[in-house]
Scaffold this motif. Structure first.
Motif, PDB file in Angstrom:
ATOM      1  N   GLY A  52      45.715  24.211 -13.372  1.00 46.78           N
ATOM      2  CA  GLY A  52      46.519  24.118 -14.682  1.00 46.78           C
ATOM      3  C   GLY A  52      45.921  24.523 -15.766  1.00 46.78           C
ATOM      4  N   THR A  87      42.458  26.421  -6.328  1.00 48.34           N
ATOM      5  CA  THR A  87      43.076  25.217  -7.041  1.00 48.34           C
ATOM      6  C   THR A  87      42.481  24.089  -6.349  1.00 48.34           C
ATOM      7  N   ASN A 121      48.421  26.526 -11.852  1.00 41.48           N
ATOM      8  CA  ASN A 121      48.824  25.085 -11.464  1.00 41.48           C
ATOM      9  C   ASN A 121      48.034  24.423 -10.548  1.00 41.48           C
TER      10      ASN A 121
END
Length: 430
Positions: A52, A87, A121
């Motif tokens: 993010g 991520t 994200n």
């Protein structure tokens, strides 16, 4: 075919009773580009942080996409590649299946289109990223396996132990160059990855600098012609290897990476090679002999472990003497790189002391770094130090800590502390 030439620089004369033998081994590889351009097997995985924080500012992810596209364009036809989004998990962005595909006009265009759709994200788990890269490289044991890892943050979704365990599991499987964009990432984390995977680590302070940096890393990877070369060191009965370190172009301690290859012989990994030159510092402790005696203290060679082919060799000698003029002469190469290692340690210890509030130790260590950098002509490092300390006398290392230091200046000094300056060989010591 890549050819390797080894030159050994040392003062082979030891005083009576002395045990420690030091030598700088310069390894020069030639013939790399011609082989590489002929389409030698290569594999590339580009890992892009999509957590993010990559949206803050928005230009960061946009620059990462442009940089990844530039790296993809740099891949020569036939190179196997994939793009990974990282991520708190990891997924293959391109190709559609978790595999490597050959670079060609169609696959490059499709990969860039997939990269353009990336969104930020989630969190950060670099160990998962490395595991996926490792899985993608499986089945390509003879290829030049190279990864680029980009992050803008710290490894928040794994413990340090988990990351270290993953790094250990993938060590020796591929080379990984690491880049941190901005100033919210942790130098130690990326250095741990890059050191174990025989790559580089650096800061890209502004997102706009990513494209040129990615293109340069991909170009360098495409210039490699032979993978998984090892430095093999033989020592005589009773000798002990104190350390083997790469000392140029960057400092990397290879001592604990030794793999026994034969009685009294061990291999130290050096990664993939193109047309380039690197220096290694070898330190051996031997049983002392009598005055006038001569010993082969070590035999060093470059070896392709998969075929056990020796592609270059050199010798490290020891001669005992009672002539103090001979025995006290310091090899300029050994002295130079010993100073470079001390410089890197002084910078890193000084920055750690500064972070912990130990002003006295920070001042002493960073002052020593200024003196060493000045003495060795490492002007780039002096300029970086000047952003962290006020230099009153560069020769003596008299400095004062600056009150306010920008994070980017501190991190740039830290990441580049292990970049060394080549010593001139016109003053060869042996």
């Amino acid at each position: 075919m890549t050819a390797f030439q080894l030159d050994v620089y040392q003062n082979e004369y030891l005083y009576e009773g002395a045990r420690e033998v030091n030598a700088i081994v310069t390894v020069a590889a030639t013939g790399g580009p011609a082989v590489a351009e002929s389409g030698g097997p290569a594999a590339e995985v580009i890992i892009v942080d999509c957590s993010g924080s990559m949206h803050v500012p928005a230009s960061k992810l946009a620059a990462a996409k442009a940089a990844t596209a530039a790296a993809i364009d740099t891949l020569r036809d036939g190179v196997l590649f994939a793009v990974v989004a990282g991520t708190d998990t990891a997924r293959v962005v391109y190709p559609p299946r978790a595999e490597l595909v050959p670079a060609n006009p169609t696959s490059r265009a499709d990969a860039k289109a997939a990269v353009s759709r990336l969104r930020a994200n989630g969190g950060t788990a670099m160990g998962a990223w490395l595991q996926l890269a490792d899985a993608l490289f499986v089945g390509q044991p003879t290829a030049m396996r190279h990864a680029i890892l980009l992050t803008d943050g710290q490894n928040m979704h794994e413990t340090p132990r988990q990351l270290s365990r993953t790094i250990k599991a993938v060590t020796g499987h591929f080379v990984c160059d690491c880049r941190g964009v901005g100033t919210d990432w942790e130098v130690k984390e990326l250095r741990e990855i890059a050191t174990a995977l025989l790559g580089t680590v650096d800061i890209v302070a502004e997102p706009a600098g990513l494209e040129a940096d990615f293109r340069a890393m991909a170009t360098a990877a495409m210039g490699k012609a032979v993978s998984d070369v090892s430095l093999r060191l033989w020592t005589p009965q009773g000798a002990t290897v104190k350390f083997v370190k790469q000392v140029e172009p960057t400092l990397t301690d290879l001592t604990d990476r030794r793999v026994e290859s034969a009685p009294r012989s061990g291999d130290y990994p050096t990664g993939s090679w193109g047309t380039e030159t690197r220096d290694y510092h070898v330190c051996i402790e031997v049983n002392p002999a009598g005055v006038g005696d001569k010993m082969l203290a070590g035999r060093v060679s470059m070896v392709v472990p998969s075929t056990n082919e020796v592609v270059g060799k050199g010798q490290i000698l020891a001669i005992w003497t009672d002539d103090t003029v001979l025995s006290t002469k310091i090899s300029p190469e050994v002295a130079h790189y010993t100073g470079q290692a001390e410089l890197a340690a002084a910078i890193q210890e000084g920055l750690e002391a500064r972070k912990s509030g130990d002003v006295e130790r920070a001042t002493a260590k960073l002052g020593r770094a200024v003196a060493l950098a000045t003495e060795s002509g490492h002007t780039d490092t002096v300029r970086l130090l000047d952003r962290v300390v006020d230099i009153d006398d560069p020769k003596t290392g008299t400095v004062r800590l600056k009150r306010n230091v920008a994070a980017v200046d501190e991190m740039t000094l830290d990441t580049r502390s292990t970049v060394t300056k080549r010593v001139g060989k016109n003053t060869a010591g042996g």
